[in-house]
Write a protein that holds these residues in place. Structure first.
Motif, PDB file in Angstrom:
ATOM      1  N   ASN A   1      41.116  46.524  37.564  1.00  0.00           N
ATOM      2  CA  ASN A   1      41.532  45.650  36.460  1.00  0.00           C
ATOM      3  C   ASN A   1      40.323  45.038  35.769  1.00  0.00           C
ATOM      4  O   ASN A   1      40.284  44.931  34.537  1.00  0.00           O
ATOM      5  CB  ASN A   1      42.454  44.541  36.964  1.00  0.00           C
ATOM      6  N   ARG A   2      39.335  44.600  36.572  1.00  0.00           N
ATOM      7  CA  ARG A   2      38.125  44.012  36.001  1.00  0.00           C
ATOM      8  C   ARG A   2      37.377  45.042  35.164  1.00  0.00           C
ATOM      9  O   ARG A   2      36.907  44.731  34.056  1.00  0.00           O
ATOM     10  CB  ARG A   2      37.225  43.486  37.139  1.00  0.00           C
TER      11      ARG A   2
ATOM     12  N   GLY B   1      38.649  47.630  33.670  1.00  0.00           N
ATOM     13  CA  GLY B   1      39.440  47.864  32.454  1.00  0.00           C
ATOM     14  C   GLY B   1      39.270  46.758  31.432  1.00  0.00           C
ATOM     15  O   GLY B   1      39.145  47.022  30.226  1.00  0.00           O
ATOM     16  N   GLU B   2      39.267  45.505  31.882  1.00  0.00           N
ATOM     17  CA  GLU B   2      39.082  44.365  30.983  1.00  0.00           C
ATOM     18  C   GLU B   2      37.736  44.444  30.259  1.00  0.00           C
ATOM     19  O   GLU B   2      37.642  44.192  29.054  1.00  0.00           O
ATOM     20  CB  GLU B   2      39.157  43.057  31.768  1.00  0.00           C
TER      21      GLU B   2
END
Length: 317
Positions: A222-223, A225-226
């Protein structure tokens, strides 16, 4: 007569070890290269310094080896950073300080100058060496520690510290003059882990790390992707790898941005938690910061001196 001669010889023999000891350099063991460099700069000929963590070594994950333990038990002074930098060694140092002179040189810093630690309550960001203005306080703590162990050399330590602090002030001026040349929109520093917070606060840069303050924190998908979305949305074109941290996550960012049609390149390799190779200019604190300042400013759009502040950097820019 024989008794008098025996007493005289005994007196001379007793005096010899004291004289030899007084002339021997202090045996100092320091955890990080940055602290070892400060001890050498301040101690001069009065010290013999062994650094435990060499180039490319991550202090967040480092554990003492058998040879480290032997060196520390034989040392006159052990210097470690503190502020939870050497997280795997803290218990060992607290045990050792009951037997040897052990000083955590960053623990005495003014807490109002420190950044709170995102991952650990009541802890602070340990990366205070990222700005010369903060590091000079650590140099003063090193001077105090050396003076406490060898007070008869106080004048030598004071003179050496004064010279080194003047060099740090000159480095600070170079940083300000060089980094301000980067256009405001380009002042984004994205690295493998959050080691540059003090740097960003001092020089007006937005700093982002894939991992947190400690390299022991995980960088989830997720990190990644962000941050890929952020690179694309803000059209950021340069990211930076670190000499003591794997570049795997940075490469994932570059590939993720490329998949979305946005080209990102590595702006350069920075020294975050360890200095350069021993015996090189980058293997000193001044050289380490000169390299970082020059690489960052040059990659983000400033015109920088080809080989840094004093023309000593190994590679040109």
């Amino acid at each position: 007569m024989i008794l008098r001669r025996s007493l005289l010889i005994a007196g001379v023999l007793l005096a010899l070890p004291v004289t030899a000891w007084a002339q021997d350099p202090l045996k100092v063991v320091a955890t990080t290269g940055m602290i070892a460099d400060a001890a050498r700069q301040v101690g001069g000929d009065e010290v013999e310094v062994k650094g435990l963590m060499g180039p490319g070594v991550d202090p967040h994950a480092y554990r003492q080896t058998r040879s480290d333990i032997v060196a520390m038990t034989r040392a006159d002074l052990i210097l470690w950073h503190g502020l939870y930098l050497e997280a795997q060694m803290e218990e060992f140092f607290h045990d050792l300080e009951r037997k040897r002179t052990v000083v955590a040189v960053a623990e005495g810093l003014d807490k109002s100058k420190l950044r709170a630690h995102d991952d650990y309550a009541d802890k602070f960001d340990p990366h205070v060496w990222m700005t010369p203005d903060l590091w000079r306080d650590v140099v003063v703590e090193v001077q105090k520690a050396l003076t406490d162990v060898r007070p008869e050399a106080a004048d030598v330590f004071a003179a050496n510290a004064e010279k080194h602090l003047a060099d740090l002030d000159r480095l600070s001026a170079y940083a300000t003059e060089t980094l301000v040349q980067v256009p405001d929109t380009n002042r984004v520093l994205l690295t493998a882990h959050d080691a540059f917070g003090y740097f960003g606060g001092s020089y007006g840069y937005e700093v982002m790390g894939i991992q947190g303050i400690s390299t022991q924190s995980e960088a989830g998908l997720n990190r990644i992707g962000e941050l890929v979305d952020l690179l694309v949305d803000r059209q950021i074109t340069a990211v930076f790898v670190e000499s003591s941290v794997s570049d795997r996550s940075i490469r994932a960012l570059i590939e993720g941005a490329a998949a979305k049609g946005h080209k990102v390149h590595v702006g350069g390799e920075l020294f975050s938690d360890a200095m350069g190779e021993d015996g090189t200019y980058e293997g000193t604190y001044i050289g380490m910061l000169d390299h970082n300042i020059t690489v960052i400013a040059g990659a983000l759009g400033a015109k920088v001196p080809a080989r840094g502040m004093d023309g000593k950097l190994s590679a040109g820019f």
